[in-house]
Design an enzyme around this catalytic site. Structure first.
Site, PDB file in Angstrom:
ATOM      1  CG  HIS A 116     -21.562  -7.536  -2.279  1.00 56.74           C
ATOM      2  ND1 HIS A 116     -20.588  -6.565  -2.410  1.00 56.74           N
ATOM      3  CD2 HIS A 116     -20.925  -8.742  -2.320  1.00 56.74           C
ATOM      4  CE1 HIS A 116     -19.408  -7.162  -2.549  1.00 56.74           C
ATOM      5  NE2 HIS A 116     -19.586  -8.472  -2.497  1.00 56.74           N
TER       6      HIS A 116
ATOM      7  CB  CYS B 104     -19.929  -1.070   0.951  1.00 59.53           C
ATOM      8  SG  CYS B 104     -21.318  -1.402  -0.094  1.00 59.53           S
TER       9      CYS B 104
HETATM   10  N1  ARG Z   1     -15.798  -2.213  -5.770  1.00 58.78           N
HETATM   11  C1  ARG Z   1     -16.200  -3.108  -4.729  1.00 58.78           C
HETATM   12  C2  ARG Z   1     -16.515  -4.474  -5.292  1.00 58.78           C
HETATM   13  O1  ARG Z   1     -17.057  -4.549  -6.363  1.00 58.78           O
HETATM   14  C3  ARG Z   1     -17.389  -2.546  -3.978  1.00 58.78           C
HETATM   15  C4  ARG Z   1     -17.772  -3.391  -2.798  1.00 58.78           C
HETATM   16  C5  ARG Z   1     -18.987  -2.884  -2.088  1.00 58.78           C
HETATM   17  N2  ARG Z   1     -19.237  -3.642  -0.934  1.00 58.78           N
HETATM   18  C6  ARG Z   1     -20.416  -4.103  -0.532  1.00 58.78           C
HETATM   19  N3  ARG Z   1     -20.491  -4.689   0.609  1.00 58.78           N
HETATM   20  N4  ARG Z   1     -21.486  -4.023  -1.273  1.00 58.78           N
HETATM   21  O2  ARG Z   1     -16.213  -5.486  -4.708  1.00 58.78           O
END
Ligand code: ARG
Length: 265
Positions: A165, A260
């Site tokens: 992300h 996050c």
């Molecule tokens: N386990 C989640 C996923 O893989 C973690 C999300 C983390 N969020 C972020 N905005 N980086 O989607």
């Protein structure tokens, strides 16, 4: 007053693997510790901003990562996320319900394009929108958002599944700087970042990136993150920022950290 959306980790666990950080961590979350860590992050933010809560839903363990609920604009609009992985797709209706209940105007993207919200779309201090694509959000999402919101959007291409992300590798700050990690981006994307931010880029080391230093919540001069090296703290202090470290080790098992776990409203 800043306002953030958070979701209690009542149903948080690592029960599937959709990013490399989750591998080997299935069933390994200490639930009590996660609750205490989340509460600590909540209290640190609550001392500096308003917090709204969305009710956690059984079977949706990653709903705690509210950054992925949607993209919020200054005009009280929302683009609700369309998740790539079926494991997270069940979150969208709950986030939609939350936003519509608070009278956000929903903007939809053509072709139900994959888009993971503020995890992949970040406004900088100048109001420009930066989009991360290539791993989760679709490459076409930038143009679709630019058209839907009638704003300029710069697409950044992510290349390493560990920095899946945009908010794992790029964090625009209050006074116009950006914290960023080089190895997450293609050469073209690095050029875009350099062109826009120049001297105001704070590049992080591998170790800081792996401690999710780019996944920070910035409230005025405070930067809330999991862990930062002495060098990074000094670079931020020089620009007038104070780092506040919060242990979110249980959430790192899921590939997420402080930023996050929040969505700025
Ligand atoms: N386990 C989640 C996923 O893989 C973690 C999300 C983390 N969020 C972020 N905005 N980086 O989607």
């Amino acid at each position: 007053m800043h306002s953030f959306l958070m979701c209690k980790p009542e149903h948080f666990e690592v029960s599937y693997v959709i990013n490399p950080w989750m591998a080997g961590n299935q069933g390994r979350v200490n639930t009590q510790l996660a609750a205490a860590q989340w509460q600590q992050l909540h209290d640190i933010i609550a001392a500096r901003a308003e917090i709204q809560l969305i009710a956690p839903v059984p079977g949706l363990p990653d709903m705690v990562f509210t950054a992925n609920g949607g993209l919020i604009t200054r005009n009280h609009e929302v683009i609700v996320s369309s998740f790539l992985h079926p494991e997270r797709q069940g979150e969208s209706p709950w986030f939609r319900r939350f936003f519509l209940g608070r009278r956000y105007r929903e903007i939809t993207l053509e072709n139900a394009m994959v888009f993971e919200g503020a995890g992949d779309a970040l406004f900088d201090a100048a109001g420009r929108l930066w989009m991360g694509s290539g791993i989760r959000s679709a490459a076409g999402a930038s143009d679709a958002i630019a058209r839907a919101l009638r704003i300029e959007v710069t697409n950044l291409t992510l290349l390493d599944p560990r920095w899946y992300h945009l908010d794992t590798a790029f964090c625009p700050l209050h006074n116009g700087e950006v914290i960023a990690y080089r190895k997450a981006f293609t050469a073209d994307s690095l050029r875009s970042i350099e062109r826009a931010f120049g001297e105001r880029i704070i590049w992080v080391s591998d170790a800081d990136a792996e401690n999710f230093a780019c996944n920070a919540v910035n409230i005025r001069h405070d930067i809330i993150l999991y862990r930062a090296s002495t060098a990074l703290k000094a670079a931020l202090a020089q620009r007038g920022y104070t780092v506040i470290e919060v242990d979110v080790s249980e959430f790192m098992k899921s590939g997420g950290s402080c930023k996050c776990l929040t969505l700025e409203l």
